[in-house]
Design a protein around this motif. Structure first.
Motif, PDB file in Angstrom:
ATOM      1  N   ILE A  70      -0.227  -9.222   8.434  1.00  0.00           N
ATOM      2  CA  ILE A  70      -0.847  -8.860   9.713  1.00  0.00           C
ATOM      3  C   ILE A  70      -2.365  -8.840   9.596  1.00  0.00           C
ATOM      4  N   ALA A  71      -2.859  -8.242   8.504  1.00  0.00           N
ATOM      5  CA  ALA A  71      -4.302  -8.133   8.315  1.00  0.00           C
ATOM      6  C   ALA A  71      -4.936  -9.449   7.895  1.00  0.00           C
ATOM      7  N   GLN A  72      -4.113 -10.423   7.495  1.00  0.00           N
ATOM      8  CA  GLN A  72      -4.586 -11.738   7.068  1.00  0.00           C
ATOM      9  C   GLN A  72      -5.568 -11.636   5.902  1.00  0.00           C
ATOM     10  N   GLY A  73      -5.176 -10.852   4.911  1.00  0.00           N
ATOM     11  CA  GLY A  73      -6.009 -10.709   3.729  1.00  0.00           C
ATOM     12  C   GLY A  73      -5.593  -9.489   2.944  1.00  0.00           C
ATOM     13  N   PRO A  74      -6.181  -9.281   1.784  1.00  0.00           N
ATOM     14  CA  PRO A  74      -5.865  -8.090   0.993  1.00  0.00           C
ATOM     15  C   PRO A  74      -6.263  -6.824   1.733  1.00  0.00           C
ATOM     16  N   SER A  75      -5.358  -5.895   1.808  1.00  0.00           N
ATOM     17  CA  SER A  75      -5.616  -4.668   2.574  1.00  0.00           C
ATOM     18  C   SER A  75      -4.876  -3.504   1.940  1.00  0.00           C
ATOM     19  N   ARG A  76      -5.161  -3.249   0.685  1.00  0.00           N
ATOM     20  CA  ARG A  76      -4.503  -2.133   0.002  1.00  0.00           C
ATOM     21  C   ARG A  76      -4.869  -0.801   0.649  1.00  0.00           C
ATOM     22  N   HIS A  77      -6.065  -0.729   1.254  1.00  0.00           N
ATOM     23  CA  HIS A  77      -6.467   0.519   1.896  1.00  0.00           C
ATOM     24  C   HIS A  77      -5.540   0.869   3.058  1.00  0.00           C
ATOM     25  N   LEU A  78      -4.928  -0.142   3.688  1.00  0.00           N
ATOM     26  CA  LEU A  78      -3.991   0.121   4.773  1.00  0.00           C
ATOM     27  C   LEU A  78      -2.611   0.500   4.266  1.00  0.00           C
ATOM     28  N   LEU A  79      -2.301   0.145   3.035  1.00  0.00           N
ATOM     29  CA  LEU A  79      -0.969   0.405   2.500  1.00  0.00           C
ATOM     30  C   LEU A  79      -0.666   1.892   2.460  1.00  0.00           C
ATOM     31  N   TYR A  80      -1.619   2.673   2.022  1.00  0.00           N
ATOM     32  CA  TYR A  80      -1.378   4.106   1.888  1.00  0.00           C
ATOM     33  C   TYR A  80      -1.155   4.768   3.243  1.00  0.00           C
ATOM     34  N   PHE A  81      -1.937   4.361   4.228  1.00  0.00           N
ATOM     35  CA  PHE A  81      -1.827   4.996   5.549  1.00  0.00           C
ATOM     36  C   PHE A  81      -0.592   4.515   6.300  1.00  0.00           C
ATOM     37  N   ALA A  82      -0.468   3.201   6.477  1.00  0.00           N
ATOM     38  CA  ALA A  82       0.663   2.663   7.228  1.00  0.00           C
ATOM     39  C   ALA A  82       1.981   2.902   6.492  1.00  0.00           C
ATOM     40  N   GLY A  83       1.959   2.803   5.164  1.00  0.00           N
ATOM     41  CA  GLY A  83       3.176   3.066   4.401  1.00  0.00           C
ATOM     42  C   GLY A  83       3.645   4.501   4.531  1.00  0.00           C
ATOM     43  N   THR A  84       2.704   5.444   4.547  1.00  0.00           N
ATOM     44  CA  THR A  84       3.071   6.848   4.729  1.00  0.00           C
ATOM     45  C   THR A  84       3.645   7.086   6.116  1.00  0.00           C
ATOM     46  N   LEU A  85       3.035   6.483   7.132  1.00  0.00           N
ATOM     47  CA  LEU A  85       3.581   6.594   8.482  1.00  0.00           C
ATOM     48  C   LEU A  85       5.003   6.060   8.548  1.00  0.00           C
ATOM     49  N   PHE A  86       5.228   4.906   7.945  1.00  0.00           N
ATOM     50  CA  PHE A  86       6.556   4.304   7.975  1.00  0.00           C
ATOM     51  C   PHE A  86       7.576   5.195   7.283  1.00  0.00           C
ATOM     52  N   LEU A  87       7.254   5.704   6.099  1.00  0.00           N
ATOM     53  CA  LEU A  87       8.208   6.520   5.363  1.00  0.00           C
ATOM     54  C   LEU A  87       8.505   7.828   6.084  1.00  0.00           C
ATOM     55  N   PHE A  88       7.485   8.445   6.683  1.00  0.00           N
ATOM     56  CA  PHE A  88       7.719   9.713   7.382  1.00  0.00           C
ATOM     57  C   PHE A  88       8.617   9.512   8.591  1.00  0.00           C
ATOM     58  N   VAL A  89       8.306   8.511   9.412  1.00  0.00           N
ATOM     59  CA  VAL A  89       9.117   8.268  10.605  1.00  0.00           C
ATOM     60  C   VAL A  89      10.520   7.815  10.213  1.00  0.00           C
TER      61      VAL A  89
END
Length: 231
Positions: A70-89
């Motif tokens: 989606i980000a069309q490039g390396p985006s490890r900074h988004l992994l922590y935030f979006a991944g946490t949202l996904f796991l919580f929901v």
């Protein structure tokens, strides 16, 4: 019929009523924290991987690949935030099959808090990526006349995220309650299966939308726009 876990007061601590939303949110957070600590306690290069570590790596890599696509490039900074949202929901919705568990995502206060976290994350990620001036310029594109409309658009994203997640979870709960009154022995199995499916879908959609909003704020300006500004 109780439609929201906010209406269920489970106990009182020091005069403060603790409803089902707060209590089960603590349960989900404790589960995620405990499981992550258990799975990563030996997460070192010198330790041979086991099946739990392999499964964890598959999950993390799957989430990261979706975000990078989606980000069309390396985006490890988004992994922590979006991944946490996904796991919580996802965990909140999957635990719906546990008797007596009230998913915190069926509360408008929880979905609003999740949407507000996305609204706060968008400018934070945008300022970190573009700088304060570069991010604020996005509100003036393509013209300064669009400033109020861009602000309204930014606020409406959070409202749509909160209402979408809350509406989907609550609609499933209401339909389940109606079906249980009609056929209490047959429909619970079907609703449990549908609850698992829709729970994962909603978690995926929420995390994807959050990633899209943040990625749009962190992408570098279009080359044509940059050249126009220089000219």
């Amino acid at each position: 019929m109780i439609l929201s876990p906010d209406q269920m007061i489970l106990f009182v601590i020091w005069g403060i009523p603790i409803n089902a939303t707060i209590f089960y949110t603590w349960i989900v957070m404790a589960m995620l924290t405990g499981v992550s600590m258990l799975l990563t306690r030996n997460l070192r290069a010198d330790v041979p991987p086991n099946r739990w570590r392999t499964a964890l790596e598959v999950i993390v890599q799957s989430i990261q690949s979706q975000i990078e696509e989606i980000a069309q490039g390396p985006s490890r900074h988004l992994l922590y935030f979006a991944g946490t949202l996904f796991l919580f929901v996802a965990v909140s919705n999957l635990l719906l099959v546990v008797p007596g568990f009230e998913p915190p995502t069926s509360s408008l206060s929880t979905t609003t808090a999740l949407a507000l976290s996305v609204l706060v994350a968008v400018p934070l990620f945008g300022i970190t990526s573009r700088g304060l001036g570069g991010y604020l310029k996005t509100y003036l594109q393509p013209s300064f006349i669009m400033l109020p409309f861009n602000i309204i658009s930014e606020a409406s994203r959070g409202i749509s995220l909160a209402i979408r997640l809350y509406g989907n979870i609550m609609s499933g709960a209401v339909i389940a309650a109606i079906l249980l009154t009609v056929a209490p022995f047959f429909f619970p199995v079907i609703m449990d299966v549908l609850g698992l499916l829709t729970g994962m879908i909603q978690a995926y959609i929420f995390a994807i939308l959050a990633t899209v909003y943040i990625s749009s704020a962190t992408k570098p300006p279009h080359p044509s726009t940059t050249q126009k500004d220089k000219s």
